[in-house]
Structure formats: C-alpha cells, structure tokens
Design a protein around this motif. Sequence first.
Motif, PDB file in Angstrom:
ATOM      1  N   THR A  12     -29.643  16.402  -8.349  1.00 11.66           N
ATOM      2  CA  THR A  12     -29.784  15.182  -7.556  1.00 11.66           C
ATOM      3  C   THR A  12     -31.243  14.897  -7.192  1.00 11.66           C
ATOM      4  N   ASN A  13     -32.089  15.922  -7.211  1.00 15.42           N
ATOM      5  CA  ASN A  13     -33.510  15.687  -6.897  1.00 15.42           C
ATOM      6  C   ASN A  13     -34.346  15.387  -8.143  1.00 15.42           C
ATOM      7  N   GLY A  14     -33.663  15.229  -9.298  1.00 13.83           N
ATOM      8  CA  GLY A  14     -34.356  14.865 -10.527  1.00 13.83           C
ATOM      9  C   GLY A  14     -34.920  16.023 -11.320  1.00 13.83           C
ATOM     10  N   SER A  17     -17.374  10.616  -8.975  1.00 11.69           N
ATOM     11  CA  SER A  17     -17.202   9.804  -7.765  1.00 11.69           C
ATOM     12  C   SER A  17     -16.001   8.869  -7.877  1.00 11.69           C
ATOM     13  N   TRP A  18     -15.663   8.443  -9.089  1.00 11.12           N
ATOM     14  CA  TRP A  18     -14.568   7.508  -9.321  1.00 11.12           C
ATOM     15  C   TRP A  18     -13.212   8.196  -9.491  1.00 11.12           C
ATOM     16  N   CYS A  19     -13.196   9.521  -9.428  1.00 12.06           N
ATOM     17  CA  CYS A  19     -11.975  10.307  -9.663  1.00 12.06           C
ATOM     18  C   CYS A  19     -11.227  10.516  -8.345  1.00 12.06           C
ATOM     19  N   GLY A  20     -10.110   9.819  -8.168  1.00 18.97           N
ATOM     20  CA  GLY A  20      -9.317   9.930  -6.944  1.00 18.97           C
ATOM     21  C   GLY A  20      -8.897  11.355  -6.616  1.00 18.97           C
ATOM     22  N   PRO A  21      -8.282  12.083  -7.561  1.00 20.73           N
ATOM     23  CA  PRO A  21      -7.879  13.467  -7.271  1.00 20.73           C
ATOM     24  C   PRO A  21      -9.066  14.369  -6.914  1.00 20.73           C
ATOM     25  N   ASP A  29     -25.978   6.524 -10.956  1.00 19.99           N
ATOM     26  CA  ASP A  29     -26.702   7.450 -10.089  1.00 19.99           C
ATOM     27  C   ASP A  29     -26.414   7.190  -8.608  1.00 19.99           C
ATOM     28  N   ALA A  30     -26.433   5.945  -8.192  1.00 21.54           N
ATOM     29  CA  ALA A  30     -26.235   5.612  -6.780  1.00 21.54           C
ATOM     30  C   ALA A  30     -24.830   5.983  -6.306  1.00 21.54           C
ATOM     31  N   LYS A  31     -23.819   5.685  -7.115  1.00 18.78           N
ATOM     32  CA  LYS A  31     -22.433   6.010  -6.727  1.00 18.78           C
ATOM     33  C   LYS A  31     -22.231   7.522  -6.677  1.00 18.78           C
ATOM     34  N   ILE A  49     -21.476  12.219  -3.007  1.00 20.78           N
ATOM     35  CA  ILE A  49     -21.894  13.545  -2.545  1.00 20.78           C
ATOM     36  C   ILE A  49     -22.154  13.499  -1.041  1.00 20.78           C
ATOM     37  N   GLN A  50     -22.885  12.488  -0.612  1.00 21.15           N
ATOM     38  CA  GLN A  50     -23.213  12.366   0.813  1.00 21.15           C
ATOM     39  C   GLN A  50     -21.970  12.058   1.644  1.00 21.15           C
ATOM     40  N   LYS A  51     -21.188  11.089   1.213  1.00 23.87           N
ATOM     41  CA  LYS A  51     -19.998  10.660   1.971  1.00 23.87           C
ATOM     42  C   LYS A  51     -18.993  11.798   2.129  1.00 23.87           C
TER      43      LYS A  51
END
Length: 153
Positions: free
Chosen positions: A28-30, A50-54, A85-87, A92-94
Amino acid sequence: MRASYGPKEVVPVIAVGTAAPEFSQTSTNGKPLALSGLRGKYVLIDFWASWCGPCRKVNPDLVKLYEQFKGNSFEILGVSLDSDDAKWKEAIQKDGLTWQHTSDLKGWKNDVAALYGIKAVPQNFLVDPSGKVIAKNLRIAQLEEELRKLLKQ
C-alpha cells in the motif's frame, strides 16, 4: 463430432506440505513486499478484494483474530484482487485491516493469484516459519484453533 477448445488452462495446485511459492508485489505504500520477508513467522496469505462481499463479511472476525495472535510469531499478508487503488485502500482503512497488504491492481489477472491458482475469493494459505504451506482455506474458527495449537495459546 467433438468440438475442440484448445489447450486446457493449467491451474497450479499448492498442496499442504509443499513450499509456498515466493512472490513480491507492491504494498500500500508503493514499495515491494516479499513473502520471504516474513520468514520465521506463521503467515496467513489472505486472498481477497474490496468488492468481495464474503471477504468483507469475514474481515471483522479476522481483525479480532489478528489482534489476538499478532506479534513475533504470526502475521497476515493480504493479497488483493482489486483493480482500483483508491477502493482497495479505502476498504483496508474502513475494515481496520492493520496487517500488510499487496496488490498489482490487475484484478483477476493478479500475478500472485495466478501463481497460487486462485479462481475465487476469499481463499487463504497458512505458511509455517520455514515457508511451507501447513493449511489452506481455513475458516475463522479453524484458523483460531490452528493458531492456538501452533502458538501454544
């Protein structure tokens, strides 16, 4: 008459008892992060997105487990199949995922996912301190039981 579909796609099978394939991918820091950099610890390689519900549904339990077992002997390495990248970073943060994360942002064409034969998420591999796969696709309760045994907690 039989239809011809061309050569079959070869999917690697990472078996329990074999060495976990080495990889390095952008964190995440590149900067690059290699699996071998975590040698000496039990590592859960967690394939998610991030898009994976389970995946997102199990994250709160994984966070609790990480808080319980993190330290010198246990680490999680998230490998994301995201392409945004943003999602990825927002998830991760959320979700409060404080462990290390990597992704090449190629979605389903993620190089590490291909190396490990990932065709669905979530999936995981538990690697011992020497780099050998000792379990795979553990549910939270199974992972907790395994870590209690391994880490004598």
